[in-house]
Scaffold this motif. Structure first.
Motif, PDB file in Angstrom:
ATOM      1  N   VAL A  51     -12.423  -3.856  -5.569  1.00 17.35           N
ATOM      2  CA  VAL A  51     -13.228  -4.297  -6.723  1.00 17.35           C
ATOM      3  C   VAL A  51     -14.293  -3.265  -7.048  1.00 17.35           C
ATOM      4  O   VAL A  51     -14.495  -2.891  -8.214  1.00 17.35           O
ATOM      5  N   GLU A  52     -14.998  -2.788  -6.036  1.00 20.33           N
ATOM      6  CA  GLU A  52     -16.067  -1.818  -6.251  1.00 20.33           C
ATOM      7  C   GLU A  52     -15.522  -0.484  -6.770  1.00 20.33           C
ATOM      8  O   GLU A  52     -16.170   0.192  -7.568  1.00 20.33           O
ATOM      9  N   ALA A  53     -14.328  -0.116  -6.327  1.00 18.39           N
ATOM     10  CA  ALA A  53     -13.733   1.142  -6.761  1.00 18.39           C
ATOM     11  C   ALA A  53     -13.324   1.091  -8.228  1.00 18.39           C
ATOM     12  O   ALA A  53     -13.358   2.109  -8.936  1.00 18.39           O
ATOM     13  N   GLY A  54     -12.908  -0.083  -8.682  1.00 18.89           N
ATOM     14  CA  GLY A  54     -12.491  -0.214 -10.075  1.00 18.89           C
ATOM     15  C   GLY A  54     -11.168   0.457 -10.367  1.00 18.89           C
ATOM     16  O   GLY A  54     -10.857   0.773 -11.518  1.00 18.89           O
ATOM     17  N   THR A  55     -10.376   0.676  -9.327  1.00 18.62           N
ATOM     18  CA  THR A  55      -9.054   1.277  -9.478  1.00 18.62           C
ATOM     19  C   THR A  55      -8.058   0.463  -8.667  1.00 18.62           C
ATOM     20  O   THR A  55      -8.440  -0.248  -7.734  1.00 18.62           O
ATOM     21  N   PRO A  56      -6.767   0.524  -8.980  1.00 13.30           N
ATOM     22  CA  PRO A  56      -5.775  -0.210  -8.194  1.00 13.30           C
ATOM     23  C   PRO A  56      -5.800   0.212  -6.726  1.00 13.30           C
ATOM     24  O   PRO A  56      -6.147   1.358  -6.398  1.00 13.30           O
ATOM     25  N   ALA A  57      -5.434  -0.698  -5.850  1.00  6.57           N
ATOM     26  CA  ALA A  57      -5.476  -0.423  -4.413  1.00  6.57           C
ATOM     27  C   ALA A  57      -4.666   0.810  -4.033  1.00  6.57           C
ATOM     28  O   ALA A  57      -5.085   1.601  -3.179  1.00  6.57           O
TER      29      ALA A  57
END
Length: 213
Positions: A145-151
């Protein structure tokens, strides 16, 4: 494509020498004794806090942390604790356009100490701030969530297979196992680590070409 590089803290970015030495001094135990006990619990696959419980059975770790803080002998970090490849590697990753996150199992105070080091990172966060710790899948879900990118566009880098590689992979992140510190060296060539880690590295600088791709 890897858009975000996320890093464990202890024995990935900073040395744990000061941490364990301070505990040995607080418990009035030779530093070598505690160091050897840490190695023993690592070999058993136990949490490193078990070394403190071996020294002082029944110890209340929360109360001990509080007592150390009140005595002015709690956590501390400075530049001498940072591994030599950390600043150049993190800076190079950001220059290549990647997002850099530092996220590990540390206290709220440790988060403040890490931020004070001003490492080349877009975000610094700890389990104490998130109220969820590795190896819980919730920790890595919060990281996504914090990264804002897909896992699958996040690479989590750490030395500890059970805290870093295995749970991060289970949540869908890519993983890099770092041969550094007791966990990193001891488990580096085990079949489960070899099979689970997308990358196995000896230096953080080995990550830079991945960002360049």
């Amino acid at each position: 494509m890897i858009r975000t590089f996320a890093f464990d803290v202890g024995e990935t970015l900073v040395r744990d020498d000061r941490y364990w030495a301070s505990w040995a001094d607080w418990l009035n135990t030779p530093r070598h004794t505690l160091s050897a006990l840490v190695g023993a619990v690592v070999a058993r696959g136990q949490d490193n806090a078990e070394a403190l419980r071996l020294l002082q059975p029944g110890i209340d770790l929360r109360a001990a942390y509080q007592a150390r803080e009140e005595a002015g002998r709690d956590e501390y970090l400075d530049e001498s604790d940072v591994y030599e490849d950390v600043r150049p590697a993190l800076a190079a990753l950001r220059e290549a356009g990647a997002r850099v996150i530092i996220a590990g199992n540390q206290t709220v105070k440790a988060a403040a100490l890490l931020r004070a080091l001003k490492l080349p990172a877009d975000l610094v966060a700890t389990s104490g701030e998130w109220n969820v710790a590795k190896p819980s899948h919730g920790f890595f879900e919060r990281l996504v969530v914090e990264a804002g990118t897909p896992a699958d566009e996040i690479l989590y880098v750490g030395d500890h297979p059970q805290n870093d590689v295995f749970p991060a992979r289970a949540v869908g992140l890519r993983t890099a196992h770092l041969r550094r510190g007791p966990w990193g060296y001891l488990w580096a060539d085990t079949p489960t680590v070899v099979d689970s880690a997308d990358h196995r590295i000896d230096s953080l600088m080995q990550l830079v070409p991945l960002a360049a791709r």
